[in-house]
Design a protein around this motif. Structure first.
Motif, PDB file in Angstrom:
ATOM      1  N   HIS A  37      36.951  41.596  47.835  1.00 47.65           N
ATOM      2  CA  HIS A  37      38.167  40.799  47.683  1.00 47.65           C
ATOM      3  C   HIS A  37      39.291  41.466  48.449  1.00 47.65           C
ATOM      4  O   HIS A  37      39.282  42.682  48.647  1.00 47.65           O
ATOM      5  CB  HIS A  37      38.583  40.714  46.205  1.00 47.65           C
ATOM      6  N   SER A  38      40.280  40.672  48.834  1.00 53.29           N
ATOM      7  CA  SER A  38      41.475  41.228  49.468  1.00 53.29           C
ATOM      8  C   SER A  38      42.698  40.521  48.900  1.00 53.29           C
ATOM      9  O   SER A  38      42.595  39.449  48.326  1.00 53.29           O
ATOM     10  CB  SER A  38      41.412  41.064  50.991  1.00 53.29           C
ATOM     11  N   GLY A  39      43.838  41.164  49.062  1.00 52.19           N
ATOM     12  CA  GLY A  39      45.089  40.580  48.601  1.00 52.19           C
ATOM     13  C   GLY A  39      45.828  41.518  47.672  1.00 52.19           C
ATOM     14  O   GLY A  39      45.412  42.653  47.440  1.00 52.19           O
ATOM     15  N   ASN A  40      46.942  41.036  47.155  1.00 51.91           N
ATOM     16  CA  ASN A  40      47.727  41.807  46.202  1.00 51.91           C
ATOM     17  C   ASN A  40      46.954  41.972  44.904  1.00 51.91           C
ATOM     18  O   ASN A  40      46.228  41.063  44.489  1.00 51.91           O
ATOM     19  CB  ASN A  40      49.060  41.111  45.915  1.00 51.91           C
ATOM     20  N   ASP A  41      47.155  43.096  44.241  1.00 51.71           N
ATOM     21  CA  ASP A  41      46.437  43.370  42.999  1.00 51.71           C
ATOM     22  C   ASP A  41      46.586  42.236  41.986  1.00 51.71           C
ATOM     23  O   ASP A  41      45.625  41.838  41.340  1.00 51.71           O
ATOM     24  CB  ASP A  41      46.926  44.676  42.366  1.00 51.71           C
ATOM     25  N   ALA A  42      47.801  41.711  41.858  1.00 53.40           N
ATOM     26  CA  ALA A  42      48.058  40.661  40.860  1.00 53.40           C
ATOM     27  C   ALA A  42      47.284  39.377  41.158  1.00 53.40           C
ATOM     28  O   ALA A  42      47.058  38.571  40.250  1.00 53.40           O
ATOM     29  CB  ALA A  42      49.550  40.362  40.790  1.00 53.40           C
ATOM     30  N   ASP A  43      46.870  39.183  42.403  1.00 53.93           N
ATOM     31  CA  ASP A  43      46.161  37.966  42.790  1.00 53.93           C
ATOM     32  C   ASP A  43      44.642  38.106  42.751  1.00 53.93           C
ATOM     33  O   ASP A  43      43.933  37.133  42.982  1.00 53.93           O
ATOM     34  CB  ASP A  43      46.587  37.544  44.202  1.00 53.93           C
ATOM     35  N   LEU A  44      44.149  39.304  42.468  1.00 51.02           N
ATOM     36  CA  LEU A  44      42.702  39.527  42.447  1.00 51.02           C
ATOM     37  C   LEU A  44      42.096  39.026  41.143  1.00 51.02           C
ATOM     38  O   LEU A  44      42.740  39.081  40.090  1.00 51.02           O
ATOM     39  CB  LEU A  44      42.398  41.020  42.597  1.00 51.02           C
ATOM     40  N   PRO A  45      40.849  38.569  41.176  1.00 59.11           N
ATOM     41  CA  PRO A  45      40.192  38.182  39.923  1.00 59.11           C
ATOM     42  C   PRO A  45      40.007  39.402  39.025  1.00 59.11           C
ATOM     43  O   PRO A  45      39.968  40.542  39.492  1.00 59.11           O
ATOM     44  CB  PRO A  45      38.849  37.605  40.363  1.00 59.11           C
ATOM     45  N   ARG A  46      39.891  39.154  37.739  1.00 63.65           N
ATOM     46  CA  ARG A  46      39.792  40.248  36.764  1.00 63.65           C
ATOM     47  C   ARG A  46      38.601  41.167  37.034  1.00 63.65           C
ATOM     48  O   ARG A  46      38.644  42.347  36.718  1.00 63.65           O
ATOM     49  CB  ARG A  46      39.709  39.676  35.343  1.00 63.65           C
ATOM     50  N   ASP A  47      37.545  40.636  37.599  1.00 59.36           N
ATOM     51  CA  ASP A  47      36.341  41.440  37.833  1.00 59.36           C
ATOM     52  C   ASP A  47      36.248  41.978  39.262  1.00 59.36           C
ATOM     53  O   ASP A  47      35.179  42.398  39.706  1.00 59.36           O
ATOM     54  CB  ASP A  47      35.094  40.624  37.502  1.00 59.36           C
ATOM     55  N   ALA A  48      37.358  42.007  39.982  1.00 61.11           N
ATOM     56  CA  ALA A  48      37.330  42.434  41.388  1.00 61.11           C
ATOM     57  C   ALA A  48      37.004  43.915  41.545  1.00 61.11           C
ATOM     58  O   ALA A  48      36.336  44.304  42.505  1.00 61.11           O
ATOM     59  CB  ALA A  48      38.670  42.128  42.064  1.00 61.11           C
ATOM     60  N   PHE A  49      37.469  44.752  40.616  1.00 61.93           N
ATOM     61  CA  PHE A  49      37.265  46.199  40.743  1.00 61.93           C
ATOM     62  C   PHE A  49      35.870  46.562  40.260  1.00 61.93           C
ATOM     63  O   PHE A  49      35.501  46.276  39.124  1.00 61.93           O
ATOM     64  CB  PHE A  49      38.297  46.977  39.936  1.00 61.93           C
ATOM     65  N   ASP A  50      35.106  47.210  41.127  1.00 59.41           N
ATOM     66  CA  ASP A  50      33.745  47.635  40.784  1.00 59.41           C
ATOM     67  C   ASP A  50      33.742  49.148  40.566  1.00 59.41           C
ATOM     68  O   ASP A  50      33.375  49.926  41.451  1.00 59.41           O
ATOM     69  CB  ASP A  50      32.783  47.228  41.899  1.00 59.41           C
ATOM     70  N   VAL A  51      34.180  49.545  39.362  1.00 59.49           N
ATOM     71  CA  VAL A  51      34.275  50.976  39.039  1.00 59.49           C
ATOM     72  C   VAL A  51      32.906  51.651  39.056  1.00 59.49           C
ATOM     73  O   VAL A  51      32.770  52.744  39.623  1.00 59.49           O
ATOM     74  CB  VAL A  51      35.015  51.178  37.700  1.00 59.49           C
ATOM     75  N   PRO A  52      31.854  51.042  38.483  1.00 62.27           N
ATOM     76  CA  PRO A  52      30.543  51.710  38.549  1.00 62.27           C
ATOM     77  C   PRO A  52      30.087  51.985  39.985  1.00 62.27           C
ATOM     78  O   PRO A  52      29.512  53.038  40.265  1.00 62.27           O
ATOM     79  CB  PRO A  52      29.595  50.734  37.838  1.00 62.27           C
TER      80      PRO A  52
END
Length: 169
Positions: A81-96
């Protein structure tokens, strides 16, 4: 913008033996368009690297692959995903996925380029910037003030200078 699972907005710049890896939240729209990390002219990332003596000269965003020659890598929490943090879907961050990459490549230092990135990866609020108590494997973790132009009111170069001293030692 969401990409198919096999594609990343920006490729990871990782390999074993790095001294330092920077991790942001997601590529901004300008970075995604130009296919280069921290490409927006208002972003202070490249200037901060030079002014803190992490790099010997000020690189431009398209030169990001040259960081490997300096023992530095790059990645993001949101690779699809790209864009401002506030515009990203809730599951955009893949911490694992991030943790697996850091455990695999074991850089000496992992520096989050914002408290938001550090908070998302570490799962807790971040007080002061700087060295954090957590380690990922043997990798020490640092939180930095965001170089984004949108965070200019919180900008401070000193944690970047402290990171340079850690990376050199």
């Amino acid at each position: 913008m969401k990409l198919p699972a096999e594609l990343h907005v920006l490729p990871d710049l990782l390999r074993p033996g790095l001294a330092l890896v920077f991790c942001g939240t997601a590529a901004g729209e300008r970075s995604a368009r130009e296919r280069a990390y921290y490409a927006h002219p208002g972003n202070l990332f490249w200037r901060a690297l030079f002014e803190s003596s992490i790099t010997p000269r000020r690189l431009v965003p398209t030169e990001y692959p040259q960081l490997l020659d300096l023992g530095i890598g790059l990645t993001d929490l949101a690779k699809r995903h790209s864009g401002n943090d506030a515009d990203l879907p809730r599951d955009a961050f893949d911490v694992p996925a991030l943790l697996a990459k850091i455990e695999r490549f074991q850089p000496r230092l992992l520096a989050f380029t914002s408290k938001a990135a550090a908070r998302a990866a570490l799962g807790r609020p971040i007080g002061d910037c700087g060295l954090q108590p957590e380690r990922i494997g043997q990798t020490r973790v640092v939180a930095l003030p965001s170089p984004s132009g949108q965070a200019r009111g919180h900008w401070d170069l000193e944690p970047w200078r402290a990171l340079a001293r850690l990376a050199a030692g």
